[in-house]
Design a protein around this motif. Structure first.
Motif, PDB file in Angstrom:
ATOM      1  N   ALA A   7       0.793  -1.074   0.083  1.00 44.28           N
ATOM      2  CA  ALA A   7       0.093   0.031   0.086  1.00 44.28           C
ATOM      3  C   ALA A   7       0.861   1.195   0.128  1.00 44.28           C
ATOM      4  O   ALA A   7       0.482   2.183  -0.753  1.00 44.28           O
ATOM      5  CB  ALA A   7      -0.896   0.100   1.289  1.00 44.28           C
ATOM      6  N   LEU A   8       1.872   1.224   0.874  1.00 47.44           N
ATOM      7  CA  LEU A   8       2.996   2.213   0.797  1.00 47.44           C
ATOM      8  C   LEU A   8       3.685   2.496  -0.539  1.00 47.44           C
ATOM      9  O   LEU A   8       3.439   3.811  -1.087  1.00 47.44           O
ATOM     10  CB  LEU A   8       3.940   2.036   1.908  1.00 47.44           C
ATOM     11  N   PHE A   9       3.997   1.598  -1.164  1.00 49.99           N
ATOM     12  CA  PHE A   9       4.653   1.833  -2.371  1.00 49.99           C
ATOM     13  C   PHE A   9       3.588   2.176  -3.200  1.00 49.99           C
ATOM     14  O   PHE A   9       4.098   2.952  -4.498  1.00 49.99           O
ATOM     15  CB  PHE A   9       5.433   0.450  -2.833  1.00 49.99           C
ATOM     16  N   ALA A  10       2.423   1.614  -3.379  1.00 46.89           N
ATOM     17  CA  ALA A  10       1.422   2.187  -4.284  1.00 46.89           C
ATOM     18  C   ALA A  10       1.178   3.535  -4.372  1.00 46.89           C
ATOM     19  O   ALA A  10       1.083   4.154  -5.233  1.00 46.89           O
ATOM     20  CB  ALA A  10       0.093   1.145  -4.505  1.00 46.89           C
ATOM     21  N   GLY A  11       1.027   3.932  -2.932  1.00 49.52           N
ATOM     22  CA  GLY A  11       0.791   5.688  -2.740  1.00 49.52           C
ATOM     23  C   GLY A  11       1.747   6.418  -3.145  1.00 49.52           C
ATOM     24  O   GLY A  11       1.537   7.476  -3.730  1.00 49.52           O
ATOM     25  N   ILE A  12       3.114   6.009  -3.065  1.00 48.02           N
ATOM     26  CA  ILE A  12       4.166   6.946  -3.229  1.00 48.02           C
ATOM     27  C   ILE A  12       4.395   6.800  -4.809  1.00 48.02           C
ATOM     28  O   ILE A  12       4.869   8.088  -5.517  1.00 48.02           O
ATOM     29  CB  ILE A  12       5.391   6.515  -2.536  1.00 48.02           C
ATOM     30  N   SER A  13       3.921   5.918  -5.494  1.00 44.63           N
ATOM     31  CA  SER A  13       4.197   5.798  -6.841  1.00 44.63           C
ATOM     32  C   SER A  13       3.102   7.201  -7.750  1.00 44.63           C
ATOM     33  O   SER A  13       3.743   7.699  -8.426  1.00 44.63           O
ATOM     34  CB  SER A  13       3.518   4.461  -7.591  1.00 44.63           C
ATOM     35  N   PHE A  14       1.883   7.094  -7.075  1.00 42.07           N
ATOM     36  CA  PHE A  14       1.042   8.451  -7.656  1.00 42.07           C
ATOM     37  C   PHE A  14       1.853   9.625  -7.286  1.00 42.07           C
ATOM     38  O   PHE A  14       1.714  10.496  -8.128  1.00 42.07           O
ATOM     39  CB  PHE A  14      -0.196   8.319  -7.082  1.00 42.07           C
ATOM     40  N   MET A  15       2.219   9.838  -6.103  1.00 40.84           N
ATOM     41  CA  MET A  15       2.788  10.833  -5.804  1.00 40.84           C
ATOM     42  C   MET A  15       4.117  11.177  -6.257  1.00 40.84           C
ATOM     43  O   MET A  15       4.129  12.461  -6.952  1.00 40.84           O
ATOM     44  CB  MET A  15       3.450  10.898  -4.270  1.00 40.84           C
ATOM     45  N   PHE A  16       5.078  10.329  -6.751  1.00 38.81           N
ATOM     46  CA  PHE A  16       6.211  10.409  -7.517  1.00 38.81           C
ATOM     47  C   PHE A  16       5.808  10.789  -8.940  1.00 38.81           C
ATOM     48  O   PHE A  16       6.464  11.806  -9.769  1.00 38.81           O
ATOM     49  CB  PHE A  16       7.161   9.325  -7.501  1.00 38.81           C
ATOM     50  N   ILE A  17       4.818  10.284  -9.601  1.00 38.93           N
ATOM     51  CA  ILE A  17       4.376  10.707 -10.879  1.00 38.93           C
ATOM     52  C   ILE A  17       3.669  12.010 -10.862  1.00 38.93           C
ATOM     53  O   ILE A  17       4.312  12.911 -11.723  1.00 38.93           O
ATOM     54  CB  ILE A  17       3.182   9.634 -11.355  1.00 38.93           C
ATOM     55  N   GLY A  18       3.052  12.617  -9.999  1.00 46.53           N
ATOM     56  CA  GLY A  18       2.672  14.033 -10.044  1.00 46.53           C
ATOM     57  C   GLY A  18       3.609  14.681  -9.711  1.00 46.53           C
ATOM     58  O   GLY A  18       3.773  15.883 -10.409  1.00 46.53           O
ATOM     59  N   ASN A  19       4.574  14.689  -8.829  1.00 53.17           N
ATOM     60  CA  ASN A  19       5.766  15.484  -8.691  1.00 53.17           C
ATOM     61  C   ASN A  19       6.776  15.602  -9.918  1.00 53.17           C
ATOM     62  O   ASN A  19       7.237  16.591  -9.961  1.00 53.17           O
ATOM     63  CB  ASN A  19       6.588  14.916  -7.325  1.00 53.17           C
ATOM     64  N   GLY A  20       7.019  14.443 -10.302  1.00 54.35           N
ATOM     65  CA  GLY A  20       7.524  14.112 -11.781  1.00 54.35           C
ATOM     66  C   GLY A  20       7.235  15.298 -12.749  1.00 54.35           C
ATOM     67  O   GLY A  20       7.999  15.979 -13.440  1.00 54.35           O
TER      68      GLY A  20
END
Length: 394
Positions: free
Chosen positions: A12-25
């Motif tokens: 769940a943590l890795f799935a969440g940060i994936s969205f965050m990193f795409i948006g931040n990128g």
């Protein structure tokens, strides 16, 4: 617990940060190009980008108090909400002071989310597997951030960019609230002050500081580096994506090397790859496809440094309750380097054009190699025993 089991337990943590990193990128890679389209000079662009890292420093200092009071998952949700809201507010005005303020808020939230994530990972991982867990985390980062950069290459208008990044960031808190996951106990509250960075080992401090300058200098100013050479935004996004792929490939093997041979060896190896790559950049004046290849090796050289610094610092951690404080210390050094890099690069590129970008990287990588050579190596007990070595205190 094996690395695979640890990773599965934090899906769940890795799935969440994936969205965050795409948006931040998406929002980070587009910043330099959007500002350049407003006919701003390199120094002004660097100054506005630096507000992101001023916010980052505030995040590393004050995020722990929020985590201590309400826990990891709820803290993640709060910072993700403010992060996404700050991204979408860019569409309201083109005022540079307003944008600088929004960049500040984004920096606070993004680095607070990093503290939550990395403290969580360090709480779960033992020294013998830490680099491999952090390497998987970095792989997630580069895949996701690289995807954000590729989205930017679609030549979206700036309103679409900001709305898309905001939606992705807001989605990041859903997996943690939807998928069952056991979060660590909240850390003990410590005095809110500048993290005690000098309590960490010197090599971790210097490596994290230089990593901040190199990595976030790249994210902030690499697009401008390509524009100053006469290329367009699409070429700039491809250049940055090639570097991200280099970082991704490096993370697939550097964790195992680091766990077996020590962080010092891995730091020197990565910095050397980056130094040689930038030296070729300076000497050869390459064409665009050769620049893509060099960008790949540049990513190999610089994008592993932060995770190696974090692993080096945690190698000497005796009290697990101080995991958050250690993470804050390393991240504070990283954000301090990140803060000054856009300003320094802005000045260098203002006076020396795109060559200033290359010189910045050569000097910092050369210094890191020389500094690391004089520091002791620390090997995990299992590998010390296999190699017949005695314990080395740092």
């Amino acid at each position: 617990m094996s690395p695979k089991r640890i990773i599965r337990s934090m899906t769940a943590l890795f799935a969440g940060i994936s969205f965050m990193f795409i948006g931040n990128g998406l929002i980070v890679s587009s910043a330099g190009v959007i500002l350049k389209q407003q006919n701003l000079d390199s120094l002004t662009i660097g100054a506005i980008n630096s507000f992101f890292f001023i916010g980052a420093m505030f995040g590393t200092i004050f995020a722990q108090k929020i985590i201590t009071q309400i826990g990891y998952i709820r803290s993640f949700g709060i910072f993700a909400a403010i992060f996404g809201s700050s991204a979408i507010l860019h569409i309201l005005s083109e005022n540079l002071i307003f944008w600088a303020f929004l960049r500040f808020l984004i920096g606070v939230c993004y680095y607070s989310l990093l503290i939550i994530t990395e403290s969580w990972l360090n709480e779960k991982a033992k020294n013998s597997v830490r680099s491999r867990i952090l390497s998987f985390y970095e792989v997630i980062f580069y895949l996701s951030f690289g995807l954000g950069i590729l989205i930017f290459s679609l030549n979206l208008d700036k309103i679409t960019i900001f709305i898309s990044s905001a939606v992705l960031i807001l989605l990041s808190s859903i997996p943690l609230n939807l998928i069952k996951i056991k979060e660590p106990l909240p850390p003990k509250e410590s005095k809110i002050s500048i993290p005690k960075i000098f309590d960490l080992v010197p090599l971790a401090i210097v490596t994290s500081f230089i990593a901040g300058m190199l990595v976030n200098g790249f994210f902030s100013m690499a697009s401008l580096f390509m524009l100053l050479q006469g290329f367009d935004a699409k070429i700039a996004s491809y250049f940055m994506f090639c570097a991200m792929i280099g970082g991704l490939v490096a993370q697939m093997f550097i964790g195992n090397i680091s766990d077996k041979l020590g962080r010092k060896f891995a730091i020197i190896a990565c910095a050397s790859v980056g130094f040689i790559t930038l030296l070729i950049f300076m000497i050869s004046k390459p064409q665009i496809y050769f620049q893509y290849l060099l960008a790949f090796f540049m990513g190999v050289g610089i994008f592993c440094l932060y995770s190696l610094a974090l692993a080096r610092a945690n190698d000497v951690l005796r009290d697990k309750n101080k995991a958050v404080e250690v993470g804050r210390g390393v991240l504070f050094c990283y954000s301090l380097g990140s803060l000054i890099s856009p300003l320094i690069l802005g000045i260098l590129m203002q006076f020396f054009n795109f060559s200033g970008f290359i010189w910045f990287y050569l000097v910092n990588l050369g210094f890191l190699i020389l500094f690391a050579l004089n520091k002791p190596n620390i090997l995990n007990k299992k590998y010390k025993k296999n190699l017949g070595m005695v314990t080395i205190n740092d």
